[in-house]
Design a protein around this motif. Sequence first.
Motif, PDB file in Angstrom:
ATOM      1  N   GLN A 190       0.885  -1.083  -0.034  1.00  0.00           N
ATOM      2  CA  GLN A 190      -0.147  -0.038   0.089  1.00  0.00           C
ATOM      3  C   GLN A 190       1.039   1.184   0.210  1.00  0.00           C
ATOM      4  N   PHE A 245      -6.922   5.527   0.595  1.00  0.00           N
ATOM      5  CA  PHE A 245      -7.436   4.879  -0.568  1.00  0.00           C
ATOM      6  C   PHE A 245      -8.884   4.619  -0.651  1.00  0.00           C
ATOM      7  N   LYS A 294       1.868   2.008  -3.406  1.00  0.00           N
ATOM      8  CA  LYS A 294       0.803   2.640  -4.121  1.00  0.00           C
ATOM      9  C   LYS A 294       0.640   4.344  -3.718  1.00  0.00           C
TER      10      LYS A 294
END
Length: 338
Positions: A97, A284, A100
């Motif tokens: 993550q 997110f 990302k």
Amino acid sequence: MKRQRSLGSRARSLAALVAGLLLLGAPNAFSLPRDGASDPSVPCVSTPAEYRAAWEAREVRCVAPSLFGTTHARDQTSLYPSGFRYAWAGSSTNLEQYLKLRARYGDEPAKVGIGVLSYVGYPGLEDWSTPTDLEVYTLPAGVRAQVPAFETWFRLLDEEFGATRAYPLAAQRDLVVAYSRLTRDKDVVGAFQDVTGCRRDALLAGEAPSAEIGCDRSFLGALAAAGPSPYDGADSRTCFANFQTRYRGDRDASALRGALYQCQDAGFLNTGVGLGYNTYANPFVCRPADRQSVRERYTGREFILPNARFTALPSHVDIPLDLGTPGQRGFLQAGYCR
């Protein structure tokens, strides 16, 4: 708090929630390019050096489960300050993550650095100013990462100090049940308030535990008996031993929660089930924090492992985080996608 449902039903619901969240973050065997599709031609990152290279290149890759990540104050020489017996660690799914975040917001570095800290579970990020880095590492042979459920903590404490009646089973049960009775709109900060009396609004505003914010006698008595936190130069072993021998109040769920809070950094955002959580906007989820559900504000998988100096780790890299300017982090509430 609603109490109509049976304990067995509540426990099954919590287990399903945790299982679902873990599946959402479970690592796969291939890399994850920016469009989110699997790419079988690119292997997963398997070393700290490869992870740093992917970070610097703003690549999104899957990460091998042998890698862990811990945030720490810059210039620190161990995963956690030296007095802590255990360090908190993020899983490989967390590290994915973070890649990302880096790929998506590399041109807005504060969203990356603060996003990592939010994902870990830091409170007080609007004004956080301590230079902070991300350490990515492998574990020494024989070292196990463990899920920091409340049951794990009390087993470890029994192993450290023996069966001493310091942590009665009835109090352990009450603590676990309090965190297992979360309704759809109730979060772990609410559970902390229910157990300790400390008001969530005051905690989230950065106030220290005290009678003035509603903290009950057992919780405050546990803090006083345990003595200084490892953050203040003490050590976890002495802190827990002090609680064991000096605490004279009721050894209830609130007192046990106080010992974990003071001695091992299990703060009010700690879930007790091995998942991260924060009241800030999940980086997110493209909505403001107040429009995100409790479920959406759970983050990645977390573990605990014996604290260690960086020099004792088989392999590690340090990644400085750019935190931007304190006070200019509106995305924490407004959301990252704006």
